[in-house]
Scaffold this motif. Structure first.
Motif, PDB file in Angstrom:
ATOM      1  N   ASN A 166       0.789  -1.235   0.000  1.00 12.60           N
ATOM      2  CA  ASN A 166       0.000   0.000   0.000  1.00 12.60           C
ATOM      3  C   ASN A 166       0.819   1.283   0.000  1.00 12.60           C
ATOM      4  O   ASN A 166       0.282   2.342  -0.354  1.00 12.60           O
ATOM      5  CB  ASN A 166      -0.938   0.006   1.205  1.00 12.60           C
ATOM      6  CG  ASN A 166      -1.935  -1.132   1.175  1.00 12.60           C
ATOM      7  OD1 ASN A 166      -2.252  -1.663   0.112  1.00 12.60           O
ATOM      8  ND2 ASN A 166      -2.411  -1.535   2.335  1.00 12.60           N
ATOM      9  N   VAL A 167       2.081   1.205   0.407  1.00 14.64           N
ATOM     10  CA  VAL A 167       2.901   2.419   0.479  1.00 14.64           C
ATOM     11  C   VAL A 167       4.080   2.336  -0.492  1.00 14.64           C
ATOM     12  O   VAL A 167       4.157   3.114  -1.448  1.00 14.64           O
ATOM     13  CB  VAL A 167       3.396   2.678   1.915  1.00 14.64           C
ATOM     14  CG1 VAL A 167       4.249   3.960   1.971  1.00 14.64           C
ATOM     15  CG2 VAL A 167       2.216   2.790   2.877  1.00 14.64           C
ATOM     16  N   ASN A 168       5.008   1.389  -0.267  1.00 15.97           N
ATOM     17  CA  ASN A 168       6.177   1.288  -1.144  1.00 15.97           C
ATOM     18  C   ASN A 168       5.771   1.148  -2.611  1.00 15.97           C
ATOM     19  O   ASN A 168       6.220   1.919  -3.471  1.00 15.97           O
ATOM     20  CB  ASN A 168       7.041   0.080  -0.775  1.00 15.97           C
ATOM     21  CG  ASN A 168       7.550   0.081   0.646  1.00 15.97           C
ATOM     22  OD1 ASN A 168       7.614  -0.974   1.289  1.00 15.97           O
ATOM     23  ND2 ASN A 168       7.920   1.231   1.169  1.00 15.97           N
ATOM     24  N   ASN A 169       4.951   0.157  -2.893  1.00 20.25           N
ATOM     25  CA  ASN A 169       4.473  -0.046  -4.262  1.00 20.25           C
ATOM     26  C   ASN A 169       3.220   0.776  -4.532  1.00 20.25           C
ATOM     27  O   ASN A 169       2.896   1.065  -5.684  1.00 20.25           O
ATOM     28  CB  ASN A 169       4.190  -1.526  -4.517  1.00 20.25           C
ATOM     29  CG  ASN A 169       4.141  -1.863  -5.991  1.00 20.25           C
ATOM     30  OD1 ASN A 169       5.018  -1.463  -6.753  1.00 20.25           O
ATOM     31  ND2 ASN A 169       3.114  -2.581  -6.408  1.00 20.25           N
ATOM     32  N   ARG A 219      12.360   0.123   5.391  1.00 16.71           N
ATOM     33  CA  ARG A 219      11.460  -0.099   4.251  1.00 16.71           C
ATOM     34  C   ARG A 219      10.515   1.101   4.099  1.00 16.71           C
ATOM     35  O   ARG A 219      10.330   1.628   2.994  1.00 16.71           O
ATOM     36  CB  ARG A 219      10.672  -1.386   4.499  1.00 16.71           C
ATOM     37  CG  ARG A 219       9.538  -1.674   3.526  1.00 16.71           C
ATOM     38  CD  ARG A 219       8.757  -2.890   4.021  1.00 16.71           C
ATOM     39  NE  ARG A 219       9.606  -4.070   4.044  1.00 16.71           N
ATOM     40  CZ  ARG A 219       9.628  -5.000   3.092  1.00 16.71           C
ATOM     41  NH1 ARG A 219       8.818  -4.905   2.055  1.00 16.71           N
ATOM     42  NH2 ARG A 219      10.422  -6.037   3.188  1.00 16.71           N
ATOM     43  N   LEU A 220       9.925   1.529   5.199  1.00 16.86           N
ATOM     44  CA  LEU A 220       9.011   2.670   5.157  1.00 16.86           C
ATOM     45  C   LEU A 220       9.769   3.972   4.911  1.00 16.86           C
ATOM     46  O   LEU A 220       9.333   4.815   4.124  1.00 16.86           O
ATOM     47  CB  LEU A 220       8.230   2.753   6.466  1.00 16.86           C
ATOM     48  CG  LEU A 220       7.235   3.906   6.615  1.00 16.86           C
ATOM     49  CD1 LEU A 220       6.178   3.880   5.508  1.00 16.86           C
ATOM     50  CD2 LEU A 220       6.564   3.853   7.990  1.00 16.86           C
ATOM     51  N   PHE A 221      10.905   4.134   5.563  1.00 11.00           N
ATOM     52  CA  PHE A 221      11.694   5.348   5.425  1.00 11.00           C
ATOM     53  C   PHE A 221      12.043   5.650   3.976  1.00 11.00           C
ATOM     54  O   PHE A 221      11.968   6.811   3.532  1.00 11.00           O
ATOM     55  CB  PHE A 221      12.990   5.218   6.247  1.00 11.00           C
ATOM     56  CG  PHE A 221      13.999   6.297   5.976  1.00 11.00           C
ATOM     57  CD1 PHE A 221      13.871   7.554   6.556  1.00 11.00           C
ATOM     58  CD2 PHE A 221      15.073   6.061   5.122  1.00 11.00           C
ATOM     59  CE1 PHE A 221      14.799   8.561   6.292  1.00 11.00           C
ATOM     60  CE2 PHE A 221      16.005   7.056   4.857  1.00 11.00           C
ATOM     61  CZ  PHE A 221      15.871   8.312   5.444  1.00 11.00           C
ATOM     62  N   CYS A 222      12.435   4.629   3.219  1.00 15.50           N
ATOM     63  CA  CYS A 222      12.885   4.852   1.839  1.00 15.50           C
ATOM     64  C   CYS A 222      11.777   5.397   0.938  1.00 15.50           C
ATOM     65  O   CYS A 222      12.070   6.043  -0.074  1.00 15.50           O
ATOM     66  CB  CYS A 222      13.473   3.568   1.251  1.00 15.50           C
ATOM     67  SG  CYS A 222      15.088   3.142   1.981  1.00 15.50           S
ATOM     68  N   ARG A 226      11.172  10.204   0.065  1.00 13.13           N
ATOM     69  CA  ARG A 226      10.962  10.662  -1.314  1.00 13.13           C
ATOM     70  C   ARG A 226       9.577  11.284  -1.516  1.00 13.13           C
ATOM     71  O   ARG A 226       9.310  11.844  -2.573  1.00 13.13           O
ATOM     72  CB  ARG A 226      11.114   9.473  -2.277  1.00 13.13           C
ATOM     73  CG  ARG A 226      12.534   8.971  -2.411  1.00 13.13           C
ATOM     74  CD  ARG A 226      12.606   7.559  -2.992  1.00 13.13           C
ATOM     75  NE  ARG A 226      13.976   7.197  -3.302  1.00 13.13           N
ATOM     76  CZ  ARG A 226      14.888   6.819  -2.410  1.00 13.13           C
ATOM     77  NH1 ARG A 226      14.557   6.725  -1.123  1.00 13.13           N
ATOM     78  NH2 ARG A 226      16.131   6.532  -2.780  1.00 13.13           N
ATOM     79  N   PHE A 227       8.726  11.179  -0.537  1.00 14.09           N
ATOM     80  CA  PHE A 227       7.312  11.474  -0.732  1.00 14.09           C
ATOM     81  C   PHE A 227       7.048  12.936  -1.085  1.00 14.09           C
ATOM     82  O   PHE A 227       6.465  13.235  -2.134  1.00 14.09           O
ATOM     83  CB  PHE A 227       6.514  11.082   0.511  1.00 14.09           C
ATOM     84  CG  PHE A 227       5.048  10.916   0.248  1.00 14.09           C
ATOM     85  CD1 PHE A 227       4.508   9.663   0.020  1.00 14.09           C
ATOM     86  CD2 PHE A 227       4.208  12.014   0.214  1.00 14.09           C
ATOM     87  CE1 PHE A 227       3.156   9.498  -0.247  1.00 14.09           C
ATOM     88  CE2 PHE A 227       2.856  11.874  -0.038  1.00 14.09           C
ATOM     89  CZ  PHE A 227       2.326  10.619  -0.274  1.00 14.09           C
ATOM     90  N   ASP A 228       7.443  13.849  -0.226  1.00 12.05           N
ATOM     91  CA  ASP A 228       7.112  15.257  -0.459  1.00 12.05           C
ATOM     92  C   ASP A 228       7.848  15.822  -1.666  1.00 12.05           C
ATOM     93  O   ASP A 228       7.330  16.702  -2.362  1.00 12.05           O
ATOM     94  CB  ASP A 228       7.421  16.083   0.785  1.00 12.05           C
ATOM     95  CG  ASP A 228       6.484  15.767   1.947  1.00 12.05           C
ATOM     96  OD1 ASP A 228       5.604  14.899   1.779  1.00 12.05           O
ATOM     97  OD2 ASP A 228       6.638  16.374   3.027  1.00 12.05           O
ATOM     98  N   ALA A 229       9.060  15.316  -1.932  1.00 11.12           N
ATOM     99  CA  ALA A 229       9.861  15.825  -3.048  1.00 11.12           C
ATOM    100  C   ALA A 229       9.415  15.275  -4.399  1.00 11.12           C
ATOM    101  O   ALA A 229       9.588  15.938  -5.421  1.00 11.12           O
ATOM    102  CB  ALA A 229      11.334  15.501  -2.823  1.00 11.12           C
ATOM    103  N   VAL A 230       8.841  14.073  -4.400  1.00 12.89           N
ATOM    104  CA  VAL A 230       8.507  13.432  -5.684  1.00 12.89           C
ATOM    105  C   VAL A 230       7.082  12.910  -5.739  1.00 12.89           C
ATOM    106  O   VAL A 230       6.292  13.314  -6.602  1.00 12.89           O
ATOM    107  CB  VAL A 230       9.487  12.280  -6.003  1.00 12.89           C
ATOM    108  CG1 VAL A 230       9.045  11.527  -7.250  1.00 12.89           C
ATOM    109  CG2 VAL A 230      10.896  12.820  -6.205  1.00 12.89           C
ATOM    110  N   TYR A 231       6.724  11.990  -4.864  1.00 15.81           N
ATOM    111  CA  TYR A 231       5.468  11.261  -5.012  1.00 15.81           C
ATOM    112  C   TYR A 231       4.241  12.155  -4.884  1.00 15.81           C
ATOM    113  O   TYR A 231       3.239  11.936  -5.567  1.00 15.81           O
ATOM    114  CB  TYR A 231       5.394  10.106  -4.014  1.00 15.81           C
ATOM    115  CG  TYR A 231       6.542   9.125  -4.106  1.00 15.81           C
ATOM    116  CD1 TYR A 231       7.094   8.772  -5.336  1.00 15.81           C
ATOM    117  CD2 TYR A 231       7.097   8.556  -2.960  1.00 15.81           C
ATOM    118  CE1 TYR A 231       8.153   7.882  -5.421  1.00 15.81           C
ATOM    119  CE2 TYR A 231       8.153   7.669  -3.030  1.00 15.81           C
ATOM    120  CZ  TYR A 231       8.686   7.333  -4.254  1.00 15.81           C
ATOM    121  OH  TYR A 231       9.732   6.455  -4.333  1.00 15.81           O
TER     122      TYR A 231
END
Length: 296
Positions: A166-169, A219-222, A226-231
């Motif tokens: 639900n998060v990484n993928n 796993r969650l950190f990676c 990237r979330f705010d900068a990209v996703y």
């Protein structure tokens, strides 16, 4: 059109290809194995980060590919934070795949654990590689941290799977969806899970399992880093930023500022990879100048 047409489901969903090489190192030897990674990729980041944390840098060497993936795939080019392949002299990572299996015709991915003696890929699954670091490679580690505690085995495996799906993928399923319904389904699962993780951390942090930091945290950190900068923008995961979740943001900053972590995060490579390489999503290939991350 999907970014990766061969990984598009009939309903417009993104269906990630399975990892092709899943062999296991039984008796590791210092200097025999090599890790090929891209600093921009969250999957490769986790394999590299956990290698470093365990103190395996003198045991397993590493090379970094160019974050700009072209029509030939991941390339070894000289540049800031990446360079030529000094182990096999490959120009492209695809050569490692072809050398291992001449019939391989799927998408070439990172990370790759390479056997310098057998001249072949051992494994290209970051899950397997992290388990090998924590397992068979542990006797060779300078800092043999316990990434998979036995007493947390079943609970950790379940949470890791939920975070993966639900998060990484999940961010990729939202970003690479080619239908509105597939996108909204991934979007909902992603933010439902982030809310659940926010509550978990707020009620019992600082890490996912209290005071103990395990592989699931990295796993969650990676993804979070990237979330705010990209996703948030590039993958249209824009309900909330991580900075809008107090507990998740505190958690992200705590891990980022832990010894040895920040040096594995390269926001320049991260942004250039996603915004330049995913030309179906960003045809102009303009890389955003922001955001300003006050905690970096």
């Amino acid at each position: 059109m999907a970014q990766f047409p061969n990984e598009e489901g009939a309903d417009g969903s993104f269906e990630r290809q399975p990892d092709e090489f899943r062999d296991w190192v039984e008796t590791p030897e210092a200097g025999r194995y090599h890790l090929y990674v891209c600093k921009a990729c969250p999957w490769a980041h986790r394999a590299w980060l956990t290698r470093n944390l365990m103190g395996l840098a003198e045991v397993v060497s590493v090379n970094f590919v160019d974050p700009i993936r072209d029509e030939k795939g991941w390339a070894f080019r000289e540049g800031e934070g990446h360079g030529l392949d000094d182990v096999e002299g490959f120009d492209y990572l695809s050569e490692a795949y072809e050398k291992t299996d001449p019939d391989f015709d799927e998408r070439v991915t990172v990370p790759v654990l390479w056997d310098k003696q057998a001249k072949r890929i051992v494994n290209n699954s970051e899950d397997d590689i992290c388990e090998m670091w924590a397992g068979v490679f542990k006797p060779l580690a300078q800092r043999p941290v316990d990434l998979f505690p036995e007493d947390l085995k079943s609970e950790q495996a379940a949470l890791s799977q939920e975070i993966y799906e639900n998060v990484n993928n999940g961010v990729y399923e939202a970003g690479f969806a080619s239908s509105q319904s597939a996108y909204e389904d991934a979007f909902r699962k992603l933010f439902d899970t982030l809310e659940k993780l926010e509550g978990r951390l707020a009620g019992g942090g600082p890490y996912l399992f209290g005071d103990r930091i395990v592989e699931t945290d990295y796993r969650l950190f990676c993804t979070l880093v990237r979330f705010d900068a990209v996703y948030f923008g590039h993958f249209k995961c824009n309900l909330k930023r991580i900075t809008d979740y107090p507990a998740l943001q505190t958690y992200l900053e705590k891990i980022y500022h832990s010894p040895g972590i920040a040096e594995t995060v390269n926001f320049n490579q991260i942004k250039r990879h996603y915004y330049y390489t995913h030309d179906d999503l960003n045809p102009s290939r303009i890389v955003p100048a922001g955001p300003e991350l006050g905690w970096v």
